[in-house]
Design a protein around this motif. Structure first.
Motif, PDB file in Angstrom:
ATOM      1  N   LYS A  28       0.946  -1.315  -0.189  1.00 28.45           N
ATOM      2  CA  LYS A  28      -0.282   0.479  -0.138  1.00 28.45           C
ATOM      3  C   LYS A  28       0.574   1.330   0.281  1.00 28.45           C
ATOM      4  O   LYS A  28       0.582   2.286  -0.241  1.00 28.45           O
ATOM      5  N   ASP A  32       2.932   1.407  -4.104  1.00 24.01           N
ATOM      6  CA  ASP A  32       2.193   2.449  -5.403  1.00 24.01           C
ATOM      7  C   ASP A  32       3.301   3.312  -5.198  1.00 24.01           C
ATOM      8  O   ASP A  32       2.187   4.229  -6.334  1.00 24.01           O
ATOM      9  N   ARG A  39       5.132   2.782  -7.760  1.00 26.28           N
ATOM     10  CA  ARG A  39       4.813   3.195  -9.553  1.00 26.28           C
ATOM     11  C   ARG A  39       4.164   4.571 -10.498  1.00 26.28           C
ATOM     12  O   ARG A  39       4.654   4.801 -10.932  1.00 26.28           O
ATOM     13  N   ARG A  40       4.126   5.100  -8.553  1.00 20.61           N
ATOM     14  CA  ARG A  40       3.669   6.774  -9.368  1.00 20.61           C
ATOM     15  C   ARG A  40       5.417   6.941  -9.836  1.00 20.61           C
ATOM     16  O   ARG A  40       5.312   8.390 -10.777  1.00 20.61           O
ATOM     17  N   ASN A  74      -3.574   5.630 -10.812  1.00 22.94           N
ATOM     18  CA  ASN A  74      -2.244   5.962  -9.894  1.00 22.94           C
ATOM     19  C   ASN A  74      -2.495   7.517  -9.365  1.00 22.94           C
ATOM     20  O   ASN A  74      -1.376   7.494  -8.619  1.00 22.94           O
TER      21      ASN A  74
END
Ligand SMILES: N[C@@H](CCC(=O)N[C@@H](CS)C(=O)NCC(=O)O)C(=O)O
Length: 250
Positions: free
Chosen positions: A101, A105, A108-109, A153
């Motif tokens: 989480k 994340d 990925r951003r 995202n």
């Protein structure tokens, strides 16, 4: 045992699950999908979710790296991905949740923000994949996919600057988990794979790699995920990377 794993080239949670399957000696077929298009495919195949990784195994359809890690321990118990001891298990579950989480994340951003600035490195992330179309064509037509991923995202410059400012503290957290034995044991657990894959993707960005590779967190990532496709030259604004430089010299 029949297993098919649906992945996107360069997906860190998909890589975490691949390494879990390999650790358990479960043979599987890998299906490479393009981002965004993956959503329609998984929906058509009636998976419970529309994200990567999704796994069909033993008559079950599973979506989500944490759902999959738990199911794998039921289906193929050895070696276990979670300790038996309840307090040790709770610590691993906490680290795994954080790896999914928070860390995954953020990575990925950061990656999509870099790719928005320069899409040439995308080709390197597709190395070794079978997307069904030539990689050059996939990269040339990637603009709408990048735009969709930025939206899906929440990849704003503000969010990514905050992620980069948080990264040194997150690396300290991972090093502390390694020091207290939650991570980095002889038998890798679900949190090891989750966090190592996230850090390994981060290390494909030359902007980030120097801040990660020499620390215990970076060593864990390289040990558990020695091969990861992708290599992005320096792309991000230099001032965004200041917190990492400060952390590296501290
Ligand atoms: N948090 C999820 C990952 C969900 C996720 O965002 N997966 C990405 C790949 S890393 C995906 O499916 N991207 C394609 C899309 O959203 O269109 C997990 O650990 O399973």
């Amino acid at each position: 045992m029949e297993a098919t794993l649906y992945v996107i080239p360069g997906s860190h949670p998909a890589t975490a699950v691949r390494r879990m399957l390999e650790a358990k000696g479960v043979d599987y077929k890998r299906v490479d999908l393009m981002p965004v298009i993956s959503r329609a495919v998984l929906k058509a195949l009636r998976f419970p979710g529309i994200t990567i990784p999704s796994l069909r195994i033993d008559g079950r359809k599973l979506t989500g790296s944490r759902e999959i890690s738990r199911a794998l321990d039921e289906i193929a118990p050895e070696p276990p991905l979670f300790p038996d001891d309840p307090s040790k298990r709770a610590a691993v579950e906490e680290a795994e949740l954080w790896g999914e989480k928070v860390l995954a994340d953020a990575v990925r951003r950061i990656l999509w923000n870099a790719v928005k600035r320069d899409k040439k490195p995308l080709r390197s992330y597709a190395e070794g994949s079978r997307l069904g179309i030539p990689i050059g064509l996939a990269v040339a037509t990637a603009a709408p996919i990048i735009a969709a991923e930025l939206r899906i995202n929440g990849v704003t410059d503000e969010a990514v600057r905050a992620d980069l400012a948080n990264l040194p503290g997150w690396l300290d957290e991972v090093d502390a988990w390694i020091a207290d034995g939650t991570l980095g044991g002889e038998v890798p657990n679900a949190a090891d794979f989750q966090i190592a894959a996230g850090l390994r993707l981060a290390m494909t960005l030359q902007d980030l790699r120097p801040a990660i590779e020499a620390r215990p967190a970076g060593e864990l990532a390289l040990r558990l995920v020695p091969d990861f496709p992708g290599d992005a030259p320096p792309i991000l604004p230099a001032e965004w990377l200041e917190p990492l430089r400060a952390g590296a010299s501290a």
